[in-house]
Design a protein around this motif. Structure first.
Motif, PDB file in Angstrom:
ATOM      1  N   PHE A 134     -17.007 -23.133 -47.327  1.00 28.80           N
ATOM      2  CA  PHE A 134     -17.880 -24.286 -47.117  1.00 28.80           C
ATOM      3  C   PHE A 134     -18.786 -24.479 -48.334  1.00 28.80           C
ATOM      4  O   PHE A 134     -18.894 -25.576 -48.884  1.00 28.80           O
ATOM      5  N   GLU A 180     -16.385 -32.722 -44.596  1.00 32.74           N
ATOM      6  CA  GLU A 180     -15.176 -32.433 -45.385  1.00 32.74           C
ATOM      7  C   GLU A 180     -15.082 -30.943 -45.729  1.00 32.74           C
ATOM      8  O   GLU A 180     -14.027 -30.321 -45.576  1.00 32.74           O
ATOM      9  N   ALA A 181     -16.204 -30.391 -46.184  1.00 32.95           N
ATOM     10  CA  ALA A 181     -16.201 -28.967 -46.561  1.00 32.95           C
ATOM     11  C   ALA A 181     -15.935 -28.082 -45.343  1.00 32.95           C
ATOM     12  O   ALA A 181     -15.329 -27.015 -45.460  1.00 32.95           O
ATOM     13  N   GLU A 216     -20.568 -32.430 -45.942  1.00 32.27           N
ATOM     14  CA  GLU A 216     -20.636 -31.293 -45.018  1.00 32.27           C
ATOM     15  C   GLU A 216     -19.401 -31.248 -44.111  1.00 32.27           C
ATOM     16  O   GLU A 216     -18.843 -30.180 -43.864  1.00 32.27           O
ATOM     17  N   LEU A 236     -17.787 -32.138 -51.925  1.00 27.63           N
ATOM     18  CA  LEU A 236     -17.363 -32.621 -50.608  1.00 27.63           C
ATOM     19  C   LEU A 236     -18.563 -32.699 -49.656  1.00 27.63           C
ATOM     20  O   LEU A 236     -19.513 -31.930 -49.784  1.00 27.63           O
ATOM     21  N   TYR A 258     -16.960 -25.640 -51.637  1.00 22.84           N
ATOM     22  CA  TYR A 258     -16.460 -27.026 -51.614  1.00 22.84           C
ATOM     23  C   TYR A 258     -17.592 -28.045 -51.466  1.00 22.84           C
ATOM     24  O   TYR A 258     -17.503 -29.155 -51.996  1.00 22.84           O
ATOM     25  N   HIS A 259     -18.658 -27.665 -50.787  1.00 22.86           N
ATOM     26  CA  HIS A 259     -19.800 -28.584 -50.694  1.00 22.86           C
ATOM     27  C   HIS A 259     -20.458 -28.697 -52.074  1.00 22.86           C
ATOM     28  O   HIS A 259     -20.780 -29.796 -52.534  1.00 22.86           O
TER      29      HIS A 259
END
Ligand code: ATP
Ligand code: MG
Length: 339
Positions: free
Chosen positions: A287, A299-300, A297, A295, A290-291
């Motif tokens: 998470f 999407e991650a 929240e 991305l 990727y955040h």
């Protein structure tokens, strides 16, 4: 069903290796002594294990580092070790495992030993576990030292993960200090909280408790989607995280956003489940990366859930590569249709 753009996922994946993520928490050394049992001890009615193999692994916050390493990000390690051989082994392992240069900033304590958990194994069967640890909150001197290191590293860090195993690094006063400071710097701060510290983590980017922990913090049992929604509202009212992710084991996860009070249920993606150990560490790591890579929240979270689906299908505290995550997302057919 929550969906994600394949192009956005791939673009974020490409930028992971440019990210630097700081992991502050309780670092643990896991040791495995593996052998066979072929007799009972003449000294006491216990098995004698004839050791044939020894292994050491990173545990606690170290498992977050292992996960980041698999994603190829750069890393800063902040925490505490003892002034002992286990501490040296822990540092060597942290240095050995990394793909990218790593900033190793473990304070050497005279008071506490390196946290060492030794499992005696007869094949795959655990015979017993021996823990060496002293759970002692950092003192004000250690807190100041740690805080200085954070001040030095914060500008070059894209995100901070607080990996709280309740072993003393994340004391209430340090939690308050670090979360306030990160907020003033507008940094992404993600937290896998301990129940006992739950309500000290104010205004963070995301908290990722499992449903038992979130329930315990509120004195409730969380089962239905309604229970989860109510819990998210009540936790958000109290400590105001931008997002709250409650992981729900075989039910996947639910993510609540403060900005529009929306809840997003993301079902699990595991086809085969061998070992759920460390799935929580994979979730927070993926998470965060990727955040930080751009991305949202939700999407991650979809990506983190897919990564958890990968690791529960492997034995031991495993990690997931970008390719394995993408394959899992393909399998699930979660891509937005219009691309
Ligand atoms: N039995 C399972 N079947 C399928 N997926 C699972 C299972 N257990 C966990 N997962 C996946 O792993 C994620 C995190 O698991 P869980 O909710 O158990 O976290 P946790 O209890 O914090 O884990 P940890 O024990 O590592 O701290 C879940 O959101 C889900 O995606
Ligand atoms: Mg957990």
């Amino acid at each position: 069903m929550e969906r994600i753009s394949k192009k956005r996922f791939q673009k974020a994946s490409k930028s992971l290796s440019n990210l630097k993520i700081c992991v502050i928490g309780d670092y643990i050394l896991d040791e495995y002594l593996i052998g066979h049992v072929n007799r009972i001890s003449p000294e006491a009615p216990v098995p004698v294990v004839w050791i044939r193999k020894e292994e050491i692994k990173l545990g606690g916050a170290g498992n977050v580092i292992k996960n980041l390493n698999t994603l190829t990000t750069q890393m800063v390690v902040m925490g505490r070790r003892g002034d002992d051989t286990a501490g040296e082994k822990l540092e060597n392992l942290l240095l050995e495992e990394n793909v990218k240069p790593i900033d190793l900033l473990l304070m050497k304590s005279k008071e506490v030993p390196t946290i060492l958990k030794t499992r005696i194994m007869a094949g795959h069967q655990q015979v017993c576990r021996i823990d060496r640890e002293e759970i002692l909150s950092i003192d004000s001197e250690e807190e100041d030292l740690l805080f200085k290191q954070i001040e030095l590293k914060i500008d070059q860090s894209d995100a901070i993960i607080l990996s709280d195993y309740d072993k003393g690094i994340l004391s209430p006063s340090f939690i308050e200090r670090v979360t306030k400071f990160c907020k003033s710097k507008e940094k992404i701060v993600t937290v896998d909280p301990q129940v006992s510290h739950f309500f000290y983590y104010r205004d963070v980017t995301i908290l990722t408790p499992n449903h038992h922990e979130a329930g315990k913090a509120l004195g409730k049992v969380l089962e239905s989607d309604e229970d989860i929604l109510e819990a998210c509202q009540s936790i958000t009212e109290k400590i105001s995280p931008q997002a709250l992710m409650i992981t729900r084991g075989e039910k996947g996860m639910s993510v609540y956003l403060k900005e529009d009070s929306s809840i997003h249920h993301i079902p699990t993606v595991a086809r085969e489940v061998f070992d759920v150990t460390g799935a929580g560490d994979t979730v927070i790591t993926v998470f965060t990366a990727y955040h930080a890579a751009g991305l949202s929240e939700v999407e991650a979270s979809i990506v983190a859930n897919a990564a958890a689906g990968v690791v529960v299908g492997k034995l031991g505290a495993a990690t997931a590569t970008v390719d394995e995550i993408e394959e899992k997302l393909n399998e699930l057919n979660v891509w937005l249709k219009d691309e």
